[in-house]
Design an enzyme around this catalytic site. Structure first.
Site, PDB file in Angstrom:
ATOM      1  N   ASP A 108      49.602 -12.639  20.810  1.00 39.01           N
ATOM      2  CA  ASP A 108      50.428 -13.832  20.442  1.00 39.01           C
ATOM      3  C   ASP A 108      49.550 -14.696  19.575  1.00 39.01           C
ATOM      4  OD1 ASP A 108      51.749 -12.788  22.808  1.00 39.01           O
ATOM      5  OD2 ASP A 108      50.545 -13.976  24.195  1.00 39.01           O
TER       6      ASP A 108
HETATM    7  N1  URA Z   1      49.181 -10.331  26.841  1.00 40.99           N
HETATM    8  C1  URA Z   1      49.526 -11.398  26.374  1.00 40.99           C
HETATM    9  O1  URA Z   1      49.893 -12.152  27.114  1.00 40.99           O
HETATM   10  N2  URA Z   1      49.429 -11.890  25.181  1.00 40.99           N
HETATM   11  C2  URA Z   1      48.938 -11.172  24.097  1.00 40.99           C
HETATM   12  O2  URA Z   1      48.789 -11.354  23.063  1.00 40.99           O
HETATM   13  C3  URA Z   1      48.330  -9.832  24.631  1.00 40.99           C
HETATM   14  C4  URA Z   1      48.668  -9.264  25.885  1.00 40.99           C
END
Ligand code: URA
Length: 239
Positions: A108
């Protein structure tokens, strides 16, 4: 073997016409000798950047190329998403490479840590295939203290995330402090870590990936930095 003009065009040095022009301007040197024929056939291997220069600089690494990046916060992993992307942290020419570089899975925008980027399709599929059992490890900082039952709930393999129909595979949680935990996953669903804690009434305030398979994010790779994966690291990933 590859034609020189095709090789250079696929590495993003320009169109076939532009790279032919580079050759005509004596800008391509192989083993110390100016290459005069843009159609010359070249043996392409990992050693080529040490043998060929273009405008006086070592040739970019040819495909297959896999990089590790310490993804910083506030950049996205998708070409299409709005905002600065991880690809903008690479040399601009690399955006024109064929085959294209793409991240192996995504982090993310507000997650930092180890990200692999590759132009090697079979390698990408091997890493993400459930059959390879390549786990991903995260450190999550939480809004509220751990309740104490998170490890058991995540390990059970029965947790159902909102709007999904399949329960999550068992995951391992190790508390690192009152509101900090290390979480190891074997799958990669959308926003998985954040949604797992949300399912237990908590909220992730910071998330960092520090390991993929047997490969740790090196301590000397600071946020925003990247480097090619060594052959040994490619093996370690599956260890
Ligand atoms: N889980 C999440 O919530 N975000 C990420 O970037 C990776 C795993």
């Amino acid at each position: 073997m590859a034609r020189l003009d095709r090789l250079l065009a696929n590495l993003g040095y320009g169109s076939r016409r532009e790279v032919t022009d580079l050759v005509a301007r004596r800008q391509v040197v192989l083993d110390g000798a100016v290459v005069r024929d843009a159609g010359a056939r070249i043996a392409v291997g990992a050693d080529l950047p040490g043998r060929m220069t273009v405008t006086g600089l070592p040739l970019d690494p040819p495909a297959p190329l896999t990089l590790m990046m310490h993804k910083p916060l506030d950049v996205v992993c998708s070409h299409r998403e709005a905002g600065r992307s991880v690809y903008e942290l690479l040399p601009p020419r690399w955006r024109a490479r064929i085959p294209a570089l793409s991240s192996i899975g995504r982090l993310d925008k507000d997650t930092s840590g180890l990200l692999l980027i590759t132009d090697d399709g079979p390698f990408l599929h091997r890493v993400i295939s459930p059959r390879s059992h390549v786990a991903k490890r995260y450190v999550a900082t939480l809004d509220r203290p751990l309740r104490g039952d998170e490890a058991a709930v995540f390990a059970a393999g029965t947790l159902m995330l909102e709007s999904e129909t399949e329960p999550l595979a068992p995951a391992t949680l190790e508390p690192l402090g009152p509101a900090r935990a290390r979480l190891t996953l074997t799958e990669g669903r959308y926003h998985q870590v954040r949604r797992m804690f949300a399912a237990l009434g908590n909220h992730v305030t910071a998330l960092h990936r520090d390991r993929i398979g047997g490969l740790d994010l090196p301590g000397d790779l600071s946020p925003g930095n990247w480097r090619p994966l060594t052959p040994q690291e490619q093996v370690a990933l599956f260890a």
